[in-house]
Design a protein around this motif. Structure first.
Motif, PDB file in Angstrom:
ATOM      1  N   LEU A 169       5.022  -9.514  -0.819  1.00 33.78           N
ATOM      2  CA  LEU A 169       6.321  -9.194  -1.386  1.00 33.78           C
ATOM      3  C   LEU A 169       6.340  -9.376  -2.901  1.00 33.78           C
ATOM      4  O   LEU A 169       7.014  -8.647  -3.620  1.00 33.78           O
ATOM      5  N   LYS A 170       5.580 -10.367  -3.383  1.00 32.27           N
ATOM      6  CA  LYS A 170       5.599 -10.727  -4.797  1.00 32.27           C
ATOM      7  C   LYS A 170       4.410 -10.124  -5.544  1.00 32.27           C
ATOM      8  O   LYS A 170       3.291 -10.079  -5.018  1.00 32.27           O
ATOM      9  N   MET A 171       4.625  -9.717  -6.782  1.00 35.13           N
ATOM     10  CA  MET A 171       3.541  -9.133  -7.573  1.00 35.13           C
ATOM     11  C   MET A 171       2.534 -10.178  -8.013  1.00 35.13           C
ATOM     12  O   MET A 171       1.381  -9.859  -8.300  1.00 35.13           O
ATOM     13  N   ASN A 172       2.945 -11.435  -8.084  1.00 36.12           N
ATOM     14  CA  ASN A 172       2.006 -12.480  -8.487  1.00 36.12           C
ATOM     15  C   ASN A 172       1.250 -13.073  -7.294  1.00 36.12           C
ATOM     16  O   ASN A 172       0.476 -14.018  -7.454  1.00 36.12           O
ATOM     17  N   ASP A 173       1.475 -12.539  -6.109  1.00 36.79           N
ATOM     18  CA  ASP A 173       0.689 -12.942  -4.941  1.00 36.79           C
ATOM     19  C   ASP A 173      -0.771 -12.546  -5.188  1.00 36.79           C
ATOM     20  O   ASP A 173      -1.050 -11.424  -5.629  1.00 36.79           O
ATOM     21  N   PRO A 174      -1.737 -13.420  -4.924  1.00 38.61           N
ATOM     22  CA  PRO A 174      -3.156 -13.101  -5.166  1.00 38.61           C
ATOM     23  C   PRO A 174      -3.633 -11.845  -4.439  1.00 38.61           C
ATOM     24  O   PRO A 174      -4.602 -11.211  -4.877  1.00 38.61           O
ATOM     25  N   GLN A 175      -2.975 -11.463  -3.342  1.00 37.45           N
ATOM     26  CA  GLN A 175      -3.387 -10.273  -2.595  1.00 37.45           C
ATOM     27  C   GLN A 175      -2.732  -8.992  -3.114  1.00 37.45           C
ATOM     28  O   GLN A 175      -3.150  -7.891  -2.749  1.00 37.45           O
ATOM     29  N   SER A 176      -1.725  -9.131  -3.956  1.00 42.35           N
ATOM     30  CA  SER A 176      -0.910  -7.977  -4.315  1.00 42.35           C
ATOM     31  C   SER A 176      -1.685  -6.905  -5.085  1.00 42.35           C
ATOM     32  O   SER A 176      -1.497  -5.712  -4.848  1.00 42.35           O
ATOM     33  N   GLU A 177      -2.558  -7.319  -5.995  1.00 43.56           N
ATOM     34  CA  GLU A 177      -3.260  -6.332  -6.832  1.00 43.56           C
ATOM     35  C   GLU A 177      -4.101  -5.380  -5.992  1.00 43.56           C
ATOM     36  O   GLU A 177      -3.964  -4.155  -6.091  1.00 43.56           O
ATOM     37  N   TRP A 178      -4.971  -5.930  -5.134  1.00 47.12           N
ATOM     38  CA  TRP A 178      -5.872  -5.041  -4.409  1.00 47.12           C
ATOM     39  C   TRP A 178      -5.181  -4.298  -3.268  1.00 47.12           C
ATOM     40  O   TRP A 178      -5.550  -3.161  -2.950  1.00 47.12           O
ATOM     41  N   GLU A 179      -4.142  -4.884  -2.676  1.00 41.55           N
ATOM     42  CA  GLU A 179      -3.453  -4.224  -1.576  1.00 41.55           C
ATOM     43  C   GLU A 179      -2.444  -3.178  -2.058  1.00 41.55           C
ATOM     44  O   GLU A 179      -1.898  -2.431  -1.239  1.00 41.55           O
ATOM     45  N   SER A 180      -2.200  -3.106  -3.366  1.00 42.31           N
ATOM     46  CA  SER A 180      -1.196  -2.183  -3.902  1.00 42.31           C
ATOM     47  C   SER A 180      -1.804  -1.083  -4.758  1.00 42.31           C
ATOM     48  O   SER A 180      -1.074  -0.346  -5.427  1.00 42.31           O
ATOM     49  N   ARG A 181      -3.109  -0.930  -4.749  1.00 41.97           N
ATOM     50  CA  ARG A 181      -3.761   0.006  -5.665  1.00 41.97           C
ATOM     51  C   ARG A 181      -3.357   1.458  -5.430  1.00 41.97           C
ATOM     52  O   ARG A 181      -3.310   2.253  -6.380  1.00 41.97           O
ATOM     53  N   VAL A 212      -0.452   2.445  -4.729  1.00 43.82           N
ATOM     54  CA  VAL A 212       0.841   2.594  -5.389  1.00 43.82           C
ATOM     55  C   VAL A 212       0.687   2.525  -6.898  1.00 43.82           C
ATOM     56  O   VAL A 212       1.188   3.386  -7.631  1.00 43.82           O
ATOM     57  N   THR A 213       0.003   1.494  -7.397  1.00 46.86           N
ATOM     58  CA  THR A 213      -0.095   1.302  -8.852  1.00 46.86           C
ATOM     59  C   THR A 213      -0.879   2.414  -9.535  1.00 46.86           C
ATOM     60  O   THR A 213      -0.684   2.667 -10.725  1.00 46.86           O
ATOM     61  N   SER A 214      -1.766   3.096  -8.792  1.00 45.82           N
ATOM     62  CA  SER A 214      -2.510   4.223  -9.360  1.00 45.82           C
ATOM     63  C   SER A 214      -1.706   5.509  -9.318  1.00 45.82           C
ATOM     64  O   SER A 214      -2.143   6.536  -9.842  1.00 45.82           O
ATOM     65  N   GLY A 215      -0.528   5.462  -8.694  1.00 41.88           N
ATOM     66  CA  GLY A 215       0.303   6.656  -8.592  1.00 41.88           C
ATOM     67  C   GLY A 215      -0.143   7.605  -7.497  1.00 41.88           C
ATOM     68  O   GLY A 215       0.311   8.752  -7.434  1.00 41.88           O
ATOM     69  N   GLU A 216      -1.004   7.128  -6.607  1.00 39.15           N
ATOM     70  CA  GLU A 216      -1.581   7.982  -5.570  1.00 39.15           C
ATOM     71  C   GLU A 216      -0.570   8.363  -4.491  1.00 39.15           C
ATOM     72  O   GLU A 216      -0.466   9.533  -4.102  1.00 39.15           O
ATOM     73  N   ILE A 217       0.171   7.367  -3.991  1.00 36.91           N
ATOM     74  CA  ILE A 217       1.084   7.616  -2.887  1.00 36.91           C
ATOM     75  C   ILE A 217       2.063   6.449  -2.771  1.00 36.91           C
ATOM     76  O   ILE A 217       1.781   5.342  -3.236  1.00 36.91           O
ATOM     77  N   ASN A 218       3.209   6.710  -2.152  1.00 39.53           N
ATOM     78  CA  ASN A 218       4.260   5.681  -2.060  1.00 39.53           C
ATOM     79  C   ASN A 218       4.135   4.855  -0.782  1.00 39.53           C
ATOM     80  O   ASN A 218       5.127   4.592  -0.093  1.00 39.53           O
ATOM     81  N   ARG A 219       2.928   4.420  -0.471  1.00 33.02           N
ATOM     82  CA  ARG A 219       2.715   3.648   0.752  1.00 33.02           C
ATOM     83  C   ARG A 219       1.732   2.507   0.513  1.00 33.02           C
ATOM     84  O   ARG A 219       0.796   2.640  -0.280  1.00 33.02           O
TER      85      ARG A 219
END
Length: 363
Positions: A222-234, A236-243
């Protein structure tokens, strides 16, 4: 030294090297499937490999005596059979030998679709007398209906005799509030972010249904500062897809610890990767590992592999664990191929995967 003897020695060395090279497989395997799953069948003394693809709306199987050379044994499941409840998108097959039968768990688009949903996926079970089929649907309907689309079945046989089913709720029509969703909206990337979550539930001994209510086990942070957030959100953050995905789960037990491996990000993209979580019971609670992801693309480091994910595990005859997964190469385009790399549990309990590797290696 005698010249003829020296020549003979050189020839023997060359022959030995050639034979050794012949006996070594190449990663990726020449098996164009996604979501791979391998079983070893004692009766035939062979390995059997199942996966997504290779034929439309059906499943095929490959066989091997040594994990090196694979033979396509043809179709093992026909969606056109009278008992079939699925109409398309036959994905993620896993086969288990139980009570002298072979059971195929799979995902498909359910034909009972009164609201014309685009993703109407459920999980089914088919049975056969042989790992090469033919598999016939057990009941002619999905295993159960939780009221939302589900995929990626995995079954765990517990020490106490109980059976557990793990699956992923699809992202479809499942928007979730989170800091990453707020960030994506503020950046103008996506108005909302849909997520898939992993659930577990007890499975009936005859595979006819489930017992009790499913338990939520894993979801994206849920949180962006969660250690898992960066790799599990790539994705989205790359603009690839909203999932954001949590899918392709695989459970195993080592000692007193339950390990659940899972995949995150878009299966069709380069950022598909594998992490794991641990628990003291088959239904959690699970805690994600600090060393995630344990398997991801290597193109950023000069490699040629991306889109590594949806893994299963195989215990070799020598006791070693092998991580079986699919990936893409820079020369293979969008085609997914099967990879096999060694997985280890270190003395401190940390799980590591020696991959992705390419080229020759020995199993």
């Amino acid at each position: 030294m005698n010249y003829r003897f020296l020549v003979l020695c050189c020839l023997l060395v060359q022959v030995a090297a050639a034979l050794a090279q012949k006996g070594m497989p190449s990663n990726p395997l020449n098996v164009p499937l996604g979501d791979p799953y391998i079983i070893y069948d004692e009766k035939a003394d062979k390995y059997y490999l199942y996966g997504t693809g290779g034929t439309p709306n059906r499943f095929v199987v490959y066989s091997s005596a040594d994990l090196n050379d694979w033979t396509n044994e043809g179709v093992v499941y026909e969606s056109s059979q009278p008992e079939a409840w699925g109409v398309k998108d036959f994905w993620a097959p896993e086969v288990y030998f139980f009570n002298n039968k072979y059971y195929l768990f799979y995902s498909a688009h359910w034909k009972d679709n009164p609201h014309n949903e685009l993703e109407n996926y459920r999980i089914g079970v088919a049975v056969a007398d042989s790992p090469t089929g033919p598999f016939k649907d057990l009941t002619g309907k999905p295993l159960f209906d939780p009221g939302y689309p589900i995929i990626d079945a995995n079954v765990f046989f517990a020490d106490d005799g109980k059976l557990y089913l793990y699956y992923s709720r699809c992202c479809y029509k499942h928007p979730v509030s989170s800091e990453i969703a707020d960030w994506a909206k503020a950046k103008g990337l996506f108005p909302e972010i849909e997520e898939s979550w992993v659930y577990g539930v007890e499975l009936s001994p005859d595979f006819s249904g489930v017992i009790g209510e499913p338990v939520l086990l894993l979801r994206p942070p849920l949180k962006m500062n969660d250690p898992q957030s960066e790799w599990e959100s790539r994705s989205v953050t790359s603009g690839e897809i909203n999932r954001r995905w949590t899918e392709g789960s695989f459970l195993f037990k080592q000692g007193d610890t339950y390990y659940m491996m899972y995949s995150a990000n878009h299966f069709a993209g380069e950022n598909y990767a594998v992490g794991y979580a641990t628990a003291t019971g088959p239904l959690g609670p699970f805690r994600k590992s600090a060393n995630n992801p344990v398997l991801q693309k290597n193109t950023q480091n000069g490699g040629v592999v991306s889109g590594t994910g949806h893994n299963s595990l195989l215990r070799g005859k020598d006791g070693r664990w092998w991580c079986v997964y699919h990936g893409r190469t820079t020369t293979g385009g969008d085609q997914r191929f099967v990879f096999i790399d060694e997985m280890k549990i270190l003395p401190d309990g940390t799980l590591v995967v020696d991959g992705p590797t390419t080229g020759k290696r020995r199993f």
